[in-house]
Design a protein around this motif. Structure first.
Motif, mmCIF file in Angstrom:
data_model
loop_
_atom_site.group_PDB
_atom_site.id
_atom_site.type_symbol
_atom_site.label_atom_id
_atom_site.label_comp_id
_atom_site.label_asym_id
_atom_site.label_seq_id
_atom_site.Cartn_x
_atom_site.Cartn_y
_atom_site.Cartn_z
ATOM 1 N N ALA A 95 0.776 -1.171 -0.021
ATOM 2 C CA ALA A 95 0.020 0.006 -0.049
ATOM 3 C C ALA A 95 0.974 1.117 -0.136
ATOM 4 O O ALA A 95 2.027 1.158 0.423
ATOM 5 N N ALA A 96 0.314 2.239 -0.501
ATOM 6 C CA ALA A 96 0.903 3.790 -0.576
ATOM 7 C C ALA A 96 0.342 4.680 0.214
ATOM 8 O O ALA A 96 -1.022 4.807 0.169
ATOM 9 N N ASP A 97 1.229 5.531 0.979
ATOM 10 C CA ASP A 97 0.438 6.291 1.860
ATOM 11 C C ASP A 97 0.821 7.777 0.897
ATOM 12 O O ASP A 97 2.099 8.435 1.166
ATOM 13 N N VAL A 98 -0.363 8.238 0.304
ATOM 14 C CA VAL A 98 0.044 9.506 -0.749
ATOM 15 C C VAL A 98 -0.498 10.730 0.058
ATOM 16 O O VAL A 98 0.109 11.829 -0.306
ATOM 17 N N PHE A 99 -1.665 10.720 0.428
ATOM 18 C CA PHE A 99 -2.246 12.010 1.016
ATOM 19 C C PHE A 99 -2.269 12.177 2.452
ATOM 20 O O PHE A 99 -2.306 11.014 3.214
ATOM 21 N N LEU A 100 -2.306 13.361 2.790
ATOM 22 C CA LEU A 100 -2.735 13.573 4.447
ATOM 23 C C LEU A 100 -3.817 12.989 4.825
ATOM 24 O O LEU A 100 -4.792 12.804 4.020
ATOM 25 N N PRO A 101 -4.012 12.335 6.122
ATOM 26 C CA PRO A 101 -2.946 12.493 7.073
ATOM 27 C C PRO A 101 -1.941 11.363 6.929
ATOM 28 O O PRO A 101 -2.462 10.121 6.588
ATOM 29 N N TYR A 102 -0.782 11.351 7.129
ATOM 30 C CA TYR A 102 0.211 10.171 7.099
ATOM 31 C C TYR A 102 0.038 9.319 8.326
ATOM 32 O O TYR A 102 -0.014 9.943 9.467
ATOM 33 N N GLY A 103 0.593 7.960 8.298
ATOM 34 C CA GLY A 103 0.691 7.079 9.236
ATOM 35 C C GLY A 103 1.015 5.923 8.937
ATOM 36 O O GLY A 103 1.226 5.552 7.770
ATOM 37 N N TYR A 104 0.859 4.885 9.531
ATOM 38 C CA TYR A 104 1.286 3.667 9.443
ATOM 39 C C TYR A 104 0.228 2.598 9.622
ATOM 40 O O TYR A 104 0.167 1.295 9.623
ATOM 41 N N ARG A 105 -1.283 3.166 9.704
ATOM 42 C CA ARG A 105 -2.371 2.084 9.973
ATOM 43 C C ARG A 105 -2.946 2.037 8.730
ATOM 44 O O ARG A 105 -2.751 2.750 7.685
ATOM 45 N N PRO A 106 -3.850 0.980 8.586
ATOM 46 C CA PRO A 106 -4.402 0.781 7.215
ATOM 47 C C PRO A 106 -5.218 2.081 6.763
ATOM 48 O O PRO A 106 -5.333 2.142 5.642
ATOM 49 N N GLN A 107 -5.825 2.724 7.727
ATOM 50 C CA GLN A 107 -6.603 3.697 7.226
ATOM 51 C C GLN A 107 -5.752 5.031 6.876
ATOM 52 O O GLN A 107 -6.361 5.933 6.175
ATOM 53 N N HIS A 108 -4.505 5.082 6.955
ATOM 54 C CA HIS A 108 -3.738 5.955 6.500
ATOM 55 C C HIS A 108 -3.370 5.661 4.947
ATOM 56 O O HIS A 108 -2.742 6.654 4.299
ATOM 57 N N MET A 109 -3.521 4.503 4.556
ATOM 58 C CA MET A 109 -2.985 4.242 3.121
ATOM 59 C C MET A 109 -3.986 4.679 2.161
ATOM 60 O O MET A 109 -5.155 4.518 2.550
ATOM 61 N N ASP A 110 -3.427 5.124 0.896
ATOM 62 C CA ASP A 110 -4.403 5.425 -0.032
ATOM 63 C C ASP A 110 -4.540 4.691 -1.011
ATOM 64 O O ASP A 110 -5.606 4.852 -1.797
ATOM 65 N N TYR A 111 -3.667 4.051 -1.591
ATOM 66 C CA TYR A 111 -3.506 2.835 -2.654
ATOM 67 C C TYR A 111 -3.188 1.544 -2.052
ATOM 68 O O TYR A 111 -2.138 1.367 -1.523
ATOM 69 N N TRP A 112 -3.941 0.570 -2.688
ATOM 70 C CA TRP A 112 -3.635 -0.847 -2.232
ATOM 71 C C TRP A 112 -3.679 -1.675 -3.606
ATOM 72 O O TRP A 112 -4.039 -1.363 -4.747
ATOM 73 N N GLY A 113 -2.472 -2.647 -3.324
ATOM 74 C CA GLY A 113 -2.756 -3.936 -4.439
ATOM 75 C C GLY A 113 -3.766 -4.778 -4.169
ATOM 76 O O GLY A 113 -4.384 -4.541 -2.943
ATOM 77 N N GLU A 114 -3.859 -5.930 -4.885
ATOM 78 C CA GLU A 114 -4.873 -7.000 -4.584
ATOM 79 C C GLU A 114 -4.295 -8.108 -3.810
ATOM 80 O O GLU A 114 -5.088 -8.795 -3.351
ATOM 81 N N GLY A 115 -2.891 -7.975 -3.461
ATOM 82 C CA GLY A 115 -2.753 -8.827 -2.571
ATOM 83 C C GLY A 115 -1.953 -10.051 -3.329
ATOM 84 O O GLY A 115 -2.082 -10.396 -4.611
ATOM 85 N N THR A 116 -1.234 -10.971 -2.616
ATOM 86 C CA THR A 116 -0.516 -12.140 -2.840
ATOM 87 C C THR A 116 -0.367 -13.090 -1.704
ATOM 88 O O THR A 116 -0.107 -12.626 -0.645
ATOM 89 N N GLN A 117 -0.923 -14.456 -2.182
ATOM 90 C CA GLN A 117 -1.050 -15.399 -0.991
ATOM 91 C C GLN A 117 0.382 -15.805 -0.788
ATOM 92 O O GLN A 117 1.133 -16.462 -1.586
ATOM 93 N N VAL A 118 0.553 -16.097 0.819
ATOM 94 C CA VAL A 118 1.673 -16.922 1.185
ATOM 95 C C VAL A 118 1.211 -17.837 1.948
ATOM 96 O O VAL A 118 0.587 -17.757 2.584
ATOM 97 N N THR A 119 1.881 -19.065 1.631
ATOM 98 C CA THR A 119 1.484 -20.283 2.428
ATOM 99 C C THR A 119 2.798 -21.047 2.868
ATOM 100 O O THR A 119 3.513 -21.183 2.131
ATOM 101 N N VAL A 120 2.865 -21.236 4.304
ATOM 102 C CA VAL A 120 3.854 -21.766 4.800
ATOM 103 C C VAL A 120 3.588 -23.014 5.500
ATOM 104 O O VAL A 120 2.757 -23.152 6.416
ATOM 105 N N SER A 121 4.029 -24.109 4.812
ATOM 106 C CA SER A 121 3.832 -25.418 5.413
ATOM 107 C C SER A 121 4.690 -25.839 6.551
ATOM 108 O O SER A 121 5.937 -25.499 6.784
ATOM 109 N N SER A 122 3.994 -26.810 7.500
ATOM 110 C CA SER A 122 4.684 -26.986 8.798
ATOM 111 C C SER A 122 5.619 -28.295 8.650
ATOM 112 O O SER A 122 5.469 -29.070 7.522
#
Length: 122
Positions: A95-122
């Motif tokens: 995610a990219a934090d482009v606009f005010l207010p700035y911060g590190y929480r999800p609500q501060h982020m302005d643009y998101w990607g769709e994500g990529t799955q990570v699976t760790v087997s035991s």
């Protein structure tokens, strides 16, 4: 706006490298974060590379195992994940934090990607 890639299946103790890019704007101008979210859970911030520089910030659960880095020539922000654990299994987002207010929480982020799955087997 953002595209995350590099997820996959890995055994516990293994490594993966996620990459975030954007065809739409220059990642090097902004704070970029990597988050993850388990089904039914809250989106959790893991690692951030701050503003247009190279300062970084990590959540305690990944400190020492994950490393965020920026390659401005390639317009990418990568997350190197080492010593992976089964509990790291989930979908990861950049995610990219482009606009005010700035911060590190999800609500501060302005643009998101769709994500990529990570699976760790035991």
């Amino acid at each position: 706006q953002l595209q995350a890639s590099g997820g996959g299946l890995v055994q516990a103790g293994g490594s993966l490298r996620l990459s975030c890019t954007s065809p739409g704007f220059t990642l090097g101008h902004y704070t970029i974060g990597w988050f993850r979210q388990a089904p039914g859970g809250e989106r959790e911030g893991l690692a951030f590379i701050i503003d247009s520089g190279y300062r970084t910030r990590y959540e305690d659960s990944v400190k020492g195992r994950f490393t965020i880095s920026r390659d401005n020539s390639a317009n990418t922000v990568d997350l190197q994940m080492n010593s992976l654990k089964p509990e790291d299994t989930t979908r990861y987002y950049c995610a990219a934090d482009v606009f005010l207010p700035y911060g590190y929480r999800p609500q501060h982020m302005d643009y998101w990607g769709e994500g990529t799955q990570v699976t760790v087997s035991s």
